[in-house]
Design an enzyme around this catalytic site. Structure first.
Site, mmCIF file in Angstrom:
data_model
loop_
_atom_site.group_PDB
_atom_site.id
_atom_site.type_symbol
_atom_site.label_atom_id
_atom_site.label_comp_id
_atom_site.label_asym_id
_atom_site.label_seq_id
_atom_site.Cartn_x
_atom_site.Cartn_y
_atom_site.Cartn_z
ATOM 1 N N SER A 43 0.747 -1.209 -0.156
ATOM 2 C CA SER A 43 0.146 0.019 0.096
ATOM 3 C C SER A 43 0.823 1.104 0.043
ATOM 4 O O SER A 43 1.099 1.938 0.896
ATOM 5 C CB SER A 43 -0.990 0.136 1.344
ATOM 6 N N HIS A 156 -3.283 -6.297 2.406
ATOM 7 C CA HIS A 156 -2.503 -7.174 3.033
ATOM 8 C C HIS A 156 -2.950 -8.592 3.175
ATOM 9 O O HIS A 156 -2.328 -9.552 3.571
ATOM 10 C CB HIS A 156 -1.906 -6.612 4.431
ATOM 11 N N GLU A 165 -4.800 -2.483 8.983
ATOM 12 C CA GLU A 165 -4.138 -3.077 10.041
ATOM 13 C C GLU A 165 -4.950 -2.672 11.585
ATOM 14 O O GLU A 165 -5.282 -1.619 11.780
ATOM 15 C CB GLU A 165 -2.737 -2.534 10.168
ATOM 16 N N GLU A 206 1.543 -9.429 7.333
ATOM 17 C CA GLU A 206 2.181 -9.029 8.507
ATOM 18 C C GLU A 206 2.229 -10.082 9.466
ATOM 19 O O GLU A 206 2.310 -9.387 10.469
ATOM 20 C CB GLU A 206 1.875 -7.595 8.429
ATOM 21 N N ASP A 243 -4.455 1.413 11.288
ATOM 22 C CA ASP A 243 -4.054 1.673 10.277
ATOM 23 C C ASP A 243 -5.036 1.435 9.196
ATOM 24 O O ASP A 243 -4.927 0.603 8.313
ATOM 25 C CB ASP A 243 -2.688 1.365 9.749
ATOM 26 N N GLU A 287 -3.600 5.777 11.777
ATOM 27 C CA GLU A 287 -2.850 6.131 10.739
ATOM 28 C C GLU A 287 -3.454 6.091 9.388
ATOM 29 O O GLU A 287 -4.256 5.233 9.254
ATOM 30 C CB GLU A 287 -1.668 4.983 10.738
ATOM 31 N N ASP A 314 1.026 8.317 6.858
ATOM 32 C CA ASP A 314 2.080 7.257 6.370
ATOM 33 C C ASP A 314 2.179 7.512 4.787
ATOM 34 O O ASP A 314 3.009 8.424 4.251
ATOM 35 C CB ASP A 314 1.723 5.979 6.554
ATOM 36 N N LYS A 339 9.410 5.333 7.334
ATOM 37 C CA LYS A 339 9.887 4.183 6.630
ATOM 38 C C LYS A 339 11.028 4.381 5.589
ATOM 39 O O LYS A 339 10.934 5.395 4.883
ATOM 40 C CB LYS A 339 8.679 3.943 5.460
ATOM 41 N N HIS A 367 8.248 -1.248 9.505
ATOM 42 C CA HIS A 367 8.452 -2.162 8.487
ATOM 43 C C HIS A 367 7.764 -2.033 7.248
ATOM 44 O O HIS A 367 6.865 -1.243 7.191
ATOM 45 C CB HIS A 367 8.421 -3.658 9.112
ATOM 46 N N ARG A 368 7.962 -2.710 6.182
ATOM 47 C CA ARG A 368 7.119 -2.683 5.016
ATOM 48 C C ARG A 368 6.507 -4.105 5.097
ATOM 49 O O ARG A 368 6.664 -5.197 5.745
ATOM 50 C CB ARG A 368 7.783 -2.403 3.697
ATOM 51 N N LYS A 390 6.403 -0.206 14.567
ATOM 52 C CA LYS A 390 5.425 -1.530 14.290
ATOM 53 C C LYS A 390 6.104 -2.278 13.181
ATOM 54 O O LYS A 390 6.761 -1.644 12.030
ATOM 55 C CB LYS A 390 4.278 -0.915 13.429
HETATM 56 C C1 LIG Z 1 3.395 -1.098 6.322
HETATM 57 C C2 LIG Z 1 2.487 -0.755 5.873
HETATM 58 O O1 LIG Z 1 2.137 -1.395 4.577
HETATM 59 P P1 LIG Z 1 2.992 -1.167 2.984
HETATM 60 O O2 LIG Z 1 4.513 -1.637 3.515
HETATM 61 O O3 LIG Z 1 2.102 -2.315 2.280
HETATM 62 O O4 LIG Z 1 3.033 0.371 2.775
HETATM 63 C C3 LIG Z 1 1.535 0.708 6.192
HETATM 64 O O5 LIG Z 1 0.814 0.960 5.310
HETATM 65 O O6 LIG Z 1 2.007 1.305 7.234
HETATM 66 MG MG LIG Z 2 0.256 2.786 6.750
#
Ligand SMILES: C=C(OP(=O)(O)O)C(=O)O
Ligand SMILES: [Mg+2]
Length: 425
Positions: A43, A156, A165, A206, A243, A287, A314, A339, A367-368, A390
């Site tokens: 995403s 996800h 999330e 995840e 999220d 988020e 984000d 990130k 993380h991703r 996270k």
């Molecule tokens: C961790 C996430 O997902 P992605 O790595 O797919 O962006 C997020 O959206 O916060």
């Molecule tokens: Mg996010």
């Protein structure tokens, strides 16, 4: 010079979604070497650094990273040969210069980040320090509050959840180790709750469960049941963070929550929905509650709810100081998700953290969804003292690599280790 870069190479490895990504190896003049592996999101924000992919459908999922590897071993290796890893900022500036685009589209954000992370690790090696102590920040002793994504939806998982999330936040934990234990116990209790209802306990990207719950609301009720079954008090011991990743269900007609059965809602209705939820469940953080281009949605939410909960940007901010500065000025959030691969170098990520801190904003390192077993962000979050991380559920090796690395850091820090609830009044 022992700290000089002698060689850079990269290997195409697979990430946790089975997509190719790269692992960079940096060899110093004295022959010692370090590696760094690059994660990948699903995403993704529109303004993230460009992840260079080959687009050859014959390879794996049709998304190899051979070109990015060629750039590491070609232009980047030539441009950095002989430079000292001791000046991260100078190396990252050089990487940006070598790329020459605004969004790292030529060499690839993935190629550039892999090298930048490897440089940080090489510096730690040269200085004889653990990675978390080698970023030059004073007092890297704060362990982060872990935010465990235990129910996966959106892009996800193939669950019934529109929101991406649903996270457990062990706000009552006295130490990081206890927080991890509480997360793991509640995750196990959640498995039991789902199982008892005859729902699937298969997991999403995840590591969170991806069941066919009745609604997004059902997800929050189910989390509360799991918290109680594990013997904890909702809101006192363990709170909830969300999220929604609203860009992924935003359409020209509005916010489409039909996957969960809610239907289409507009900006004001979505804000009302969050208001209702904050009253019903112990939610401490939301988020990307709105689409990344719906700045008004973020501004409205921050005005209405920012005094009570954390509003995190984000996709909206993509760890980019340009967007963070804009959001600070117009009060579009009160925290940023951090990130490394959204912006593409370690130095620019540090600048994003520093800008948040100067504005009194919180920072949550992330993380991703497509991860590797590289625990870099665990060291990074301690180095920066961000206080929140996270890394998915306490399950799956690539997620646990980060949580377990923090246990090691906690032990190494001994009595100097600090841990705090970032959401305490
Ligand atoms: C961790 C996430 O997902 P992605 O790595 O797919 O962006 C997020 O959206 O916060
Ligand atoms: Mg996010």
């Amino acid at each position: 010079m022992k700290s000089a870069i002698a060689q850079l190479s990269a290997l195409e490895i697979l990430d946790s979604r089975s997509n190719p990504t790269l692992m960079v190896t940096l060899t110093l003049a004295d022959g010692r070497s370090v590696c760094a592996a690059v994660p990948s999101g699903a995403s993704t924000g529109q303004h993230e650094a460009v992840e260079l992919r080959d687009g050859d459908p014959a390879r794996y999922c049709g998304k190899g990273v051979r070109r990015a590897i060629e750039h590491v071993e070609g232009d980047i290796a030539a441009g950095l040969a002989g430079r000292s890893v001791e000046d991260q900022a100078a190396i990252d500036r050089r990487l940006i210069e070598l790329d020459g685009t605004a969004n790292k589209a030529r060499l690839g954000g993935n190629a550039i980040l892999g090298v930048s992370m490897a440089v940080a690790r090489a510096r730690a090696l040269v200085e004889g320090k653990p990675l978390y102590a080698a970023f030059g920040k004073s007092d890297p002793t704060l362990l982060p509050m872990p935010c465990f994504n235990v129910l996966n939806g959106g892009k996800h998982a193939d669950s019934s959840l529109d929101f991406q999330e649903f996270m457990l936040v062990p706000v009552g934990a006295p130490t990081y180790r206890e927080a991890l234990r509480m997360g793991a116990q509640t995750y196990a209790a959640l498995r039991g709750v789902l199982h008892a209802r005859g729902l699937s306990t298969a997991v999403g990207d995840e590591g969170g469960f991806a069941p066919r719950l009745q609604s997004n609301e059902d997800a929050c009720d189910t989390l509360v049941s799991a918290i109680e079954q594990a013997g904890f008090r909702p809101g006192v011991d363990i709170a909830i963070a969300l999220d929604p990743a609203a860009s992924s269900f935003h359409t020209p007609a509005g916010y489409d929550l039909s996957r969960s059965g809610t239907g289409m809602v507009d900006r004001a209705q979505l804000l009302d929905l969050y208001e209702d939820w904050i009253g019903r469940w112990p939610i401490v953080s939301i988020e990307d509650g709105f689409d990344e281009n719906d700045w008004q949605g973020f501004v409205d939410q921050t005005a209405a709810q920012g005094g009570r909960i954390q509003i995190v940007g984000d996709d909206l901010l993509v760890t980019n100081t340009r967007f963070i500065a804009k959001a600070i000025a117009c009060k579009a959030a009160n925290a940023a998700l951090i990130k490394l691969n959204q912006i593409g170098t370690v130095t620019e990520t540090i600048e994003a953290v520093d800008l948040c801190r100067r504005a009194g904003w919180r920072q949550m390192v992330s993380h991703r969804s497509g991860e590797t077993t590289d625990p870099f962000i665990a060291d990074f979050v301690v180095a920066m003292g961000c206080g929140q991380l996270k890394s998915g559920a306490p399950c799956r090796g690539e997620r646990l690599a980060k949580y377990n690395r923090l246990l090691e850091i906690e032990v190494q820090l001994g009595t100097r280790a600090r841990f705090a609830n970032p959401f305490a009044a």
